[in-house]
Design a protein around this motif. Structure first.
Motif, PDB file in Angstrom:
ATOM      1  N   ARG A   1      -4.686   9.399  -0.699  1.00  0.00           N
ATOM      2  CA  ARG A   1      -5.313   8.990   0.496  1.00  0.00           C
ATOM      3  C   ARG A   1      -6.048   7.451   0.648  1.00  0.00           C
ATOM      4  O   ARG A   1      -6.351   7.135  -0.327  1.00  0.00           O
ATOM      5  N   VAL A   2      -5.653   7.327   1.534  1.00  0.00           N
ATOM      6  CA  VAL A   2      -6.072   6.013   2.170  1.00  0.00           C
ATOM      7  C   VAL A   2      -7.300   5.712   2.955  1.00  0.00           C
ATOM      8  O   VAL A   2      -7.285   6.288   4.086  1.00  0.00           O
ATOM      9  N   ASP A   3      -8.130   5.174   2.537  1.00  0.00           N
ATOM     10  CA  ASP A   3      -9.804   4.812   3.300  1.00  0.00           C
ATOM     11  C   ASP A   3     -10.465   3.253   3.315  1.00  0.00           C
ATOM     12  O   ASP A   3     -10.427   3.266   2.269  1.00  0.00           O
TER      13      ASP A   3
ATOM     14  N   GLU B   1      -9.722   4.696  -7.575  1.00  0.00           N
ATOM     15  CA  GLU B   1      -9.383   4.091  -7.033  1.00  0.00           C
ATOM     16  C   GLU B   1      -8.845   3.182  -6.879  1.00  0.00           C
ATOM     17  O   GLU B   1      -8.862   2.092  -7.794  1.00  0.00           O
TER      18      GLU B   1
ATOM     19  N   ALA C   1       1.035   3.987  -2.158  1.00  0.00           N
ATOM     20  CA  ALA C   1       1.243   5.435  -1.930  1.00  0.00           C
ATOM     21  C   ALA C   1       2.333   6.212  -3.076  1.00  0.00           C
ATOM     22  O   ALA C   1       2.062   7.549  -3.271  1.00  0.00           O
TER      23      ALA C   1
ATOM     24  N   GLU D   1      -9.631   1.053   0.577  1.00  0.00           N
ATOM     25  CA  GLU D   1      -9.151   2.066  -1.140  1.00  0.00           C
ATOM     26  C   GLU D   1      -7.842   2.673  -0.874  1.00  0.00           C
ATOM     27  O   GLU D   1      -7.707   3.137   0.058  1.00  0.00           O
ATOM     28  N   LEU D   2      -7.004   2.761  -2.226  1.00  0.00           N
ATOM     29  CA  LEU D   2      -6.224   4.108  -1.973  1.00  0.00           C
ATOM     30  C   LEU D   2      -6.971   4.978  -3.223  1.00  0.00           C
ATOM     31  O   LEU D   2      -7.112   4.781  -4.503  1.00  0.00           O
TER      32      LEU D   2
ATOM     33  N   LEU E   1      -7.798  -2.605  -2.033  1.00  0.00           N
ATOM     34  CA  LEU E   1      -6.020  -2.970  -1.692  1.00  0.00           C
ATOM     35  C   LEU E   1      -6.242  -4.143  -1.390  1.00  0.00           C
ATOM     36  O   LEU E   1      -4.792  -4.756  -1.448  1.00  0.00           O
TER      37      LEU E   1
ATOM     38  N   THR F   1       0.894  -1.645   0.127  1.00  0.00           N
ATOM     39  CA  THR F   1       0.309   0.246  -0.029  1.00  0.00           C
ATOM     40  C   THR F   1       0.572   1.557  -0.053  1.00  0.00           C
ATOM     41  O   THR F   1       0.568   2.326  -0.628  1.00  0.00           O
ATOM     42  N   GLU F   2       2.013   1.231   1.151  1.00  0.00           N
ATOM     43  CA  GLU F   2       2.508   2.544   0.936  1.00  0.00           C
ATOM     44  C   GLU F   2       3.249   2.617  -0.300  1.00  0.00           C
ATOM     45  O   GLU F   2       3.506   3.640  -1.018  1.00  0.00           O
TER      46      GLU F   2
END
Ligand SMILES: [Zn+2]
Length: 383
Positions: A96-98, A361, A11, A101-102, A364, A7-8
């Motif tokens: 933004r990660v929520d 989006e 991002a 979702e990215l 993830l 994820t990082e």
């Protein structure tokens, strides 16, 4: 590589803006170049051999390699550029990660695929045993415009036994997609003062007749019989230019035409069919000129029983429990690879419908699954 690291990584890629500059100037070290340097430095830290290929100034692509047991190679490709970020519903490069979702421009198209391929390759590089075949990863520039990054790499002679192109497919295995041919149609007239229009020949009026004919031609699809996964070819007029001043009868008008080809359909033949149709459908004996095609991307069509399709399906099924084979309308690098003799499929995280949208989006869960699938395929040499 675990989900948090993937994820990082995705991002970080989204945070580097890399909107395709088309033919425009490229800021030094920015855009695709900044993504390329980031990819290169991360892969090098993980012990992966990397080089930058830069035949187009300021827009390098990355070619990374992990040597395998055999001399054969399998090729994984994702692109570094994105479409424009104008009009997006949120800050496009905040990443933004929520929850699952990215969000951001490029999250699905194509930085999710790129992150998953990088993560997989780093795992393969640090493994104790070498992969079955050499694994090549390319992070290519200019996919969204003219595909010059990948074409340059192909021109340099690089080949592989099989290829996987990362694009958002929702982890469906894409074995067929359409190709595209872009060309222009111009009408020529004679300019005159608009107070005496009878002295001139109006190129815009003539284009109006051509447009009506093209609309009728395109209705219900064009060209060959429908393909089982793709339907018929299509034709669409996207841009019109004509006239300089309201008080001058225009002597030239031009349109940009986008013709979607079925796999195996020749661009030249498709454009000639339009020429023949227009010459019989539109009267007037005025100058009509077809220019191009100036961009051609071949379609993709791989047999469902091909070894590559079987291997990719098996890997997807092991990870997700399902492996639908399907087709898509949009053209990708896979068509170019196929044309160069390299069997290719398209597979990546992120829903197909996310590409180029105002609220792009990346799921993830799919990102994590994609990395696991790519890693299996890299280790097995896509067998
Ligand atoms: Zn893409």
């Amino acid at each position: 590589m675990d989900r948090a690291q993937l994820t990082e990584l995705a991002a970080e890629l989204v945070r580097i803006p890399s909107v395709n500059p088309l033919e425009g100037p490229v800021g030094d070290g920015r855009g695709e170049a900044a993504v390329a340097r980031f990819v290169e430095s991360r892969l090098r830290e993980a012990g992966v051999e990397c080089e930058l290929k830069e035949t187009q100034e300021g827009r390098p692509s990355v070619v990374a390699r992990v040597r395998g047991e055999s001399d054969e190679a399998v090729w994984f490709d994702a692109h570094t550029d994105t479409v424009s970020a104008e009009g997006m519903e949120f800050e496009p490069f905040a990443a933004r990660v929520d929850e699952d979702e990215l969000y951001g421009r490029g999250a699905a198209d194509d930085k999710g695929s790129l992150a998953a391929m990088m993560g997989a390759l780093m795992e393969v590089a640090k493994g104790e045993s070498r992969p079955e075949a050499t694994v090549i990863l390319t992070a290519s520039a200019d996919e969204e415009y003219r595909m010059r990054g990948l074409l340059e790499i192909l021109d340099s002679g690089m080949r592989a036994r099989a290829a996987v192109v990362g694009e958002p497919t929702g982890l469906e295995v894409i074995i067929a997609h359409k190709g595209v041919a872009r060309f222009k149609v111009a009408t020529k007239g004679t300019s005159a003062h608009s107070s005496r229009p009878e002295d001139g020949v109006n190129a815009i009026y003539h284009m109006g007749r051509l447009l009506a004919a093209l609309e009728a031609y395109a209705k219900g699809g064009v060209g060959r019989d429908a393909h089982p996964l793709l339907g018929k070819g299509t034709l669409s007029v996207g841009v019109i230019r004509g006239g300089e001043y309201v008080n001058v009868v225009p002597d030239r008008c031009e349109i940009d035409v986008d013709r979607r080809l079925l796999p195996g359909e020749e661009a030249r033949v498709a454009v000639n069919a339009v020429r023949t149709y227009l010459s019989s459908a539109v009267e007037g004996g005025m100058g009509t000129e077809l220019i191009g095609p100036d961009l051609v991307v071949p379609g993709l069509d791989v047999r469902a029983d091909h070894e590559l399709v079987q291997a990719v399906s098996a890997a997807v099924k092991e990870v997700t429990g399902r492996a639908p084979l399907s087709g898509m309308t949009g053209a990708t690098h896979a068509g170019q690879l196929m044309k160069a003799g390299i069997p290719a499929v398209v597979l990546g995280p992120g829903a197909t419908g996310q590409a180029h949208t105002a609220a792009e989006e990346l799921d993830l869960n799919e990102l994590e699954q994609a990395a696991a699938i790519y890693e299996r395929l890299m280790r097995s040499g896509c067998r």
